[in-house]
Write a protein that holds these residues in place. Structure first.
Motif, PDB file in Angstrom:
ATOM      1  N   PRO A   1      -6.206   2.270 -19.466  1.00  0.00           N
ATOM      2  CA  PRO A   1      -6.630   1.766 -20.780  1.00  0.00           C
ATOM      3  C   PRO A   1      -7.097   2.922 -21.659  1.00  0.00           C
ATOM      4  O   PRO A   1      -7.490   3.991 -21.168  1.00  0.00           O
ATOM      5  N   GLU A   2      -7.087   2.693 -22.963  1.00  0.00           N
ATOM      6  CA  GLU A   2      -7.378   3.767 -23.906  1.00  0.00           C
ATOM      7  C   GLU A   2      -8.772   4.359 -23.724  1.00  0.00           C
ATOM      8  O   GLU A   2      -8.959   5.573 -23.848  1.00  0.00           O
ATOM      9  N   TYR A   3      -9.761   3.517 -23.426  1.00  0.00           N
ATOM     10  CA  TYR A   3     -11.116   4.054 -23.280  1.00  0.00           C
ATOM     11  C   TYR A   3     -11.195   5.035 -22.114  1.00  0.00           C
ATOM     12  O   TYR A   3     -11.923   6.036 -22.177  1.00  0.00           O
ATOM     13  N   LEU A   4     -10.443   4.758 -21.040  1.00  0.00           N
ATOM     14  CA  LEU A   4     -10.453   5.642 -19.881  1.00  0.00           C
ATOM     15  C   LEU A   4      -9.697   6.942 -20.170  1.00  0.00           C
ATOM     16  O   LEU A   4     -10.107   8.026 -19.745  1.00  0.00           O
ATOM     17  N   LYS A   5      -8.600   6.831 -20.923  1.00  0.00           N
ATOM     18  CA  LYS A   5      -7.893   8.046 -21.333  1.00  0.00           C
ATOM     19  C   LYS A   5      -8.797   8.940 -22.175  1.00  0.00           C
ATOM     20  O   LYS A   5      -8.819  10.165 -21.990  1.00  0.00           O
ATOM     21  N   ARG A   6      -9.541   8.335 -23.094  1.00  0.00           N
ATOM     22  CA  ARG A   6     -10.443   9.119 -23.949  1.00  0.00           C
ATOM     23  C   ARG A   6     -11.530   9.781 -23.110  1.00  0.00           C
ATOM     24  O   ARG A   6     -11.907  10.929 -23.369  1.00  0.00           O
ATOM     25  N   ARG A   7     -12.025   9.069 -22.111  1.00  0.00           N
ATOM     26  CA  ARG A   7     -13.052   9.638 -21.234  1.00  0.00           C
ATOM     27  C   ARG A   7     -12.524  10.863 -20.495  1.00  0.00           C
ATOM     28  O   ARG A   7     -13.167  11.912 -20.450  1.00  0.00           O
ATOM     29  N   ILE A   8     -11.341  10.746 -19.934  1.00  0.00           N
ATOM     30  CA  ILE A   8     -10.750  11.845 -19.157  1.00  0.00           C
ATOM     31  C   ILE A   8     -10.456  13.045 -20.053  1.00  0.00           C
ATOM     32  O   ILE A   8     -10.662  14.195 -19.662  1.00  0.00           O
ATOM     33  N   LEU A   9      -9.978  12.779 -21.267  1.00  0.00           N
ATOM     34  CA  LEU A   9      -9.610  13.844 -22.193  1.00  0.00           C
ATOM     35  C   LEU A   9     -10.811  14.503 -22.861  1.00  0.00           C
ATOM     36  O   LEU A   9     -10.692  15.589 -23.427  1.00  0.00           O
ATOM     37  N   GLY A  10     -11.969  13.858 -22.799  1.00  0.00           N
ATOM     38  CA  GLY A  10     -13.142  14.345 -23.519  1.00  0.00           C
ATOM     39  C   GLY A  10     -13.777  15.574 -22.879  1.00  0.00           C
ATOM     40  O   GLY A  10     -13.431  15.991 -21.771  1.00  0.00           O
ATOM     41  N   ASN A  11     -14.742  16.142 -23.589  1.00  0.00           N
ATOM     42  CA  ASN A  11     -15.406  17.359 -23.121  1.00  0.00           C
ATOM     43  C   ASN A  11     -16.296  17.143 -21.914  1.00  0.00           C
ATOM     44  O   ASN A  11     -16.796  18.114 -21.321  1.00  0.00           O
ATOM     45  N   ASN A  12     -16.511  15.888 -21.538  1.00  0.00           N
ATOM     46  CA  ASN A  12     -17.261  15.570 -20.328  1.00  0.00           C
ATOM     47  C   ASN A  12     -16.388  14.814 -19.319  1.00  0.00           C
ATOM     48  O   ASN A  12     -16.907  14.098 -18.470  1.00  0.00           O
TER      49      ASN A  12
ATOM     50  N   GLU B   1      -4.273  10.758  -8.710  1.00  0.00           N
ATOM     51  CA  GLU B   1      -3.146  10.122  -8.021  1.00  0.00           C
ATOM     52  C   GLU B   1      -2.181   9.488  -9.010  1.00  0.00           C
ATOM     53  O   GLU B   1      -0.972   9.467  -8.781  1.00  0.00           O
ATOM     54  N   GLU B   2      -2.711   8.994 -10.131  1.00  0.00           N
ATOM     55  CA  GLU B   2      -1.891   8.286 -11.111  1.00  0.00           C
ATOM     56  C   GLU B   2      -1.330   9.195 -12.199  1.00  0.00           C
ATOM     57  O   GLU B   2      -0.272   8.898 -12.778  1.00  0.00           O
ATOM     58  N   ASN B   3      -2.019  10.286 -12.498  1.00  0.00           N
ATOM     59  CA  ASN B   3      -1.680  11.080 -13.676  1.00  0.00           C
ATOM     60  C   ASN B   3      -1.302  12.525 -13.355  1.00  0.00           C
ATOM     61  O   ASN B   3      -1.398  13.399 -14.222  1.00  0.00           O
ATOM     62  N   ASN B   4      -0.864  12.775 -12.120  1.00  0.00           N
ATOM     63  CA  ASN B   4      -0.505  14.129 -11.741  1.00  0.00           C
ATOM     64  C   ASN B   4       0.398  14.090 -10.515  1.00  0.00           C
ATOM     65  O   ASN B   4       0.493  13.077  -9.819  1.00  0.00           O
TER      66      ASN B   4
ATOM     67  N   GLN C   1       0.887  14.618 -20.466  1.00  0.00           N
ATOM     68  CA  GLN C   1       1.909  13.628 -20.805  1.00  0.00           C
ATOM     69  C   GLN C   1       1.833  12.414 -19.883  1.00  0.00           C
ATOM     70  O   GLN C   1       1.959  11.271 -20.339  1.00  0.00           O
ATOM     71  N   MET C   2       1.623  12.657 -18.589  1.00  0.00           N
ATOM     72  CA  MET C   2       1.512  11.535 -17.658  1.00  0.00           C
ATOM     73  C   MET C   2       0.312  10.659 -17.991  1.00  0.00           C
ATOM     74  O   MET C   2       0.388   9.418 -17.929  1.00  0.00           O
ATOM     75  N   LEU C   3      -0.794  11.280 -18.390  1.00  0.00           N
ATOM     76  CA  LEU C   3      -1.973  10.505 -18.744  1.00  0.00           C
ATOM     77  C   LEU C   3      -1.731   9.692 -20.008  1.00  0.00           C
ATOM     78  O   LEU C   3      -2.028   8.483 -20.055  1.00  0.00           O
ATOM     79  N   GLN C   4      -1.166  10.327 -21.038  1.00  0.00           N
ATOM     80  CA  GLN C   4      -0.984   9.649 -22.325  1.00  0.00           C
ATOM     81  C   GLN C   4      -0.005   8.484 -22.235  1.00  0.00           C
ATOM     82  O   GLN C   4      -0.156   7.479 -22.928  1.00  0.00           O
ATOM     83  N   THR C   5       1.002   8.608 -21.385  1.00  0.00           N
ATOM     84  CA  THR C   5       2.023   7.555 -21.272  1.00  0.00           C
ATOM     85  C   THR C   5       1.791   6.631 -20.088  1.00  0.00           C
ATOM     86  O   THR C   5       2.573   5.715 -19.850  1.00  0.00           O
ATOM     87  N   GLY C   6       0.717   6.863 -19.355  1.00  0.00           N
ATOM     88  CA  GLY C   6       0.451   6.098 -18.142  1.00  0.00           C
ATOM     89  C   GLY C   6      -0.264   4.783 -18.399  1.00  0.00           C
ATOM     90  O   GLY C   6      -0.530   4.402 -19.543  1.00  0.00           O
ATOM     91  N   PRO C   7      -0.640   4.077 -17.318  1.00  0.00           N
ATOM     92  CA  PRO C   7      -1.178   2.724 -17.425  1.00  0.00           C
ATOM     93  C   PRO C   7      -2.666   2.627 -17.710  1.00  0.00           C
ATOM     94  O   PRO C   7      -3.184   1.520 -17.894  1.00  0.00           O
TER      95      PRO C   7
END
Length: 265
Positions: free
Chosen positions: A182-193, A223-226, A174-180
């Motif tokens: 950019p979308e490409y970085l969120k997709r990278r973090i959420l991805g299988n790699n 630090e930003e998402n947890n 939730q912190m990642l999805q609602t955080g600051p």
């Protein structure tokens, strides 16, 4: 007595030491050399206790000081051929690992390194290659998994065999999805790699831990998402809800300072 200390765990730098009275095994050297020297002094440790360095992957927060340590202490550095090539190309590593000190490892093969028996295994991440390490010292087994986009069957097997486990708990979804970010970085973090969330980390441990698992350290928190308290609560609650026996002790490794020396066995 086998001991463990984390000198830093997160995107600012990662460095871990597993050691006995006579020898030490460093995993990653991603913090500054001045900080490493300072922390060793503060904890009454001597740098020459380190006999070899294992590298997980070639991102700067895991390799910043590896060349300096290898050259000045004449230490062998173990990594895959791809990771050694990545260290050479990484501009953040100003002093490279001397050619004579480079040793290549193959995932799945076991290596005798002094009193340590080390088995590297593949961990999915968006680096050239990424390894986890399963380390056996006499009758104790230690497993480290960081920067993991997902969990493979092979990784589950090593988790099940571990007496002591260091595992990534990078972000709260939730912190990642609602955080600051950019979308490409969120997709990278959420991805299988990308990286492992608090929830997926907890599910992985609960589903795969063995009866002998005694301690768990949560590493590489964002630090930003947890928040450390959130990661700890997620893991402890999952363990308690599924407990059939003794619940392992859980700790959160600090991002920028040592967490202290843990005595294992």
């Amino acid at each position: 007595m086998l001991k463990f200390i984390s000198f830093g765990s997160g995107s600012s730098g990662n460095c871990y030491l597993l050691f006995t009275q006579t020898e030490g095994l460093m995993i990653d050297a991603g913090i500054g050399i001045r900080a490493i020297k300072k922390y060793f002094r503060e904890y009454g440790l001597s740098l020459p206790v380190v006999k070899q360095i294992l590298v997980t992957h070639d991102h700067a927060d895991h390799i910043k000081a590896v060349g300096y340590l290898s050259e000045n202490l004449r230490l062998p550095v173990y990594a895959t051929k791809a990771v050694h090539a990545g260290i050479d190309r990484n501009y953040c590593v100003h002093k490279k690992v001397p050619l004579a000190n480079r040793h290549s490892v193959v995932p799945g093969e076991t290596y005798e390194m002094g009193g340590f028996r080390v088995t590297p295994f593949k961990v999915p991440h968006d680096s050239l290659e990424n390894l986890g390490y399963f380390v056996q010292v006499e009758d104790a087994s230690f497993c480290l998994i960081t920067d993991a986009g997902c969990v493979t069957d092979e990784m589950k097997g090593y988790i099940h065999k571990a007496d002591y486990l260091v595992i990534e708990s990078n972000y709260d979804e939730q912190m990642l999805q609602t955080g600051p970010y950019p979308e490409y970085l969120k997709r990278r973090i959420l991805g299988n790699n990308g990286h492992l969330s608090n929830r997926d980390c907890a599910y992985t441990v609960v589903d795969n831990k063995g009866e002998n698992l005694k301690k768990i350290w949560l590493c590489h928190l964002s630090e930003e998402n947890n928040h450390p308290e959130l990661a700890l609560k997620t893991m402890e609650l999952s363990l308690k809800q599924s407990a059939l026996g003794k619940v392992p002790e859980v700790y959160v490794l600090k991002r920028k300072v040592p967490t202290g020396i843990f005595e294992l066995k």
